[in-house]
Design a protein around this motif. Sequence first.
Motif, mmCIF file in Angstrom:
data_model
loop_
_atom_site.group_PDB
_atom_site.id
_atom_site.type_symbol
_atom_site.label_atom_id
_atom_site.label_comp_id
_atom_site.label_asym_id
_atom_site.label_seq_id
_atom_site.Cartn_x
_atom_site.Cartn_y
_atom_site.Cartn_z
ATOM 1 N N ASP A 1 13.040 48.881 5.689
ATOM 2 C CA ASP A 1 13.400 47.739 6.539
ATOM 3 C C ASP A 1 13.232 46.489 5.678
ATOM 4 O OD1 ASP A 1 13.914 45.898 8.500
ATOM 5 O OD2 ASP A 1 12.361 46.594 9.876
ATOM 6 N N ALA A 2 14.302 46.115 4.983
ATOM 7 C CA ALA A 2 14.277 44.963 4.083
ATOM 8 C C ALA A 2 14.444 43.696 4.900
ATOM 9 C CB ALA A 2 15.390 45.076 3.054
ATOM 10 N N GLY A 3 13.495 42.781 4.769
ATOM 11 C CA GLY A 3 13.496 41.577 5.596
ATOM 12 C C GLY A 3 13.019 41.906 6.989
ATOM 13 N N GLY A 4 12.132 42.880 7.092
ATOM 14 C CA GLY A 4 11.696 43.433 8.377
ATOM 15 C C GLY A 4 10.779 42.560 9.200
ATOM 16 N N GLY A 5 10.385 41.420 8.670
ATOM 17 C CA GLY A 5 9.610 40.459 9.455
ATOM 18 C C GLY A 5 8.349 41.027 10.050
ATOM 19 N N THR A 6 8.250 40.970 11.366
ATOM 20 C CA THR A 6 7.030 41.371 12.072
ATOM 21 C C THR A 6 7.019 42.850 12.441
ATOM 22 O OG1 THR A 6 7.946 40.807 14.236
ATOM 23 C CG2 THR A 6 6.763 39.056 13.040
ATOM 24 N N ALA A 7 7.938 43.619 11.908
ATOM 25 C CA ALA A 7 8.046 45.067 12.129
ATOM 26 C C ALA A 7 8.528 45.424 13.531
ATOM 27 C CB ALA A 7 6.730 45.777 11.815
ATOM 28 N N ARG A 8 9.189 44.484 14.197
ATOM 29 C CA ARG A 8 9.714 44.773 15.538
ATOM 30 C C ARG A 8 10.581 46.024 15.547
ATOM 31 N NH1 ARG A 8 12.696 42.013 19.270
ATOM 32 N NH2 ARG A 8 14.374 41.717 17.801
ATOM 33 N N TRP A 9 11.463 46.146 14.561
ATOM 34 C CA TRP A 9 12.373 47.290 14.533
ATOM 35 C C TRP A 9 11.676 48.564 14.086
ATOM 36 C CZ3 TRP A 9 16.404 47.614 17.320
ATOM 37 C CH2 TRP A 9 17.021 46.439 17.745
ATOM 38 N N ILE A 10 10.723 48.462 13.200
ATOM 39 C CA ILE A 10 9.969 49.653 12.795
ATOM 40 C C ILE A 10 9.207 50.207 13.993
ATOM 41 C CG2 ILE A 10 7.961 50.418 11.467
ATOM 42 C CD1 ILE A 10 9.063 48.913 9.101
ATOM 43 N N VAL A 11 8.609 49.338 14.778
ATOM 44 C CA VAL A 11 7.881 49.791 15.967
ATOM 45 C C VAL A 11 8.837 50.504 16.920
ATOM 46 C CG1 VAL A 11 6.609 49.012 18.005
ATOM 47 C CG2 VAL A 11 6.052 48.066 15.759
#
Length: 93
Positions: free
Chosen positions: A54-64
Amino acid sequence: MKKEIFDQFFKPYSLNVDQVDAHSSFWKLSDAIILEIIKKEILIHCNNDSTILDAGGGTARWIVKMSKETRANFVLYDRSEDMLLKAKDNISK
């Protein structure tokens, strides 16, 4: 962009970006549509040995969100230290 300007923007943004789901029907709908596309086009091909960047994944919203759909491994990269600190907190929850 100079690091100082970048950090000035992302420090307060990192504290509020995750609240968008709670306050905006548009973002809830948008995220639901995007997650369905991710499931159909990406996650269907993943297994326990897969790694997703997740490149540019910020606060990991999408990973979560994606971690609820697959047991793949995730790598998060972001230039903002403040976003990464928030991501660490979000992932630990």
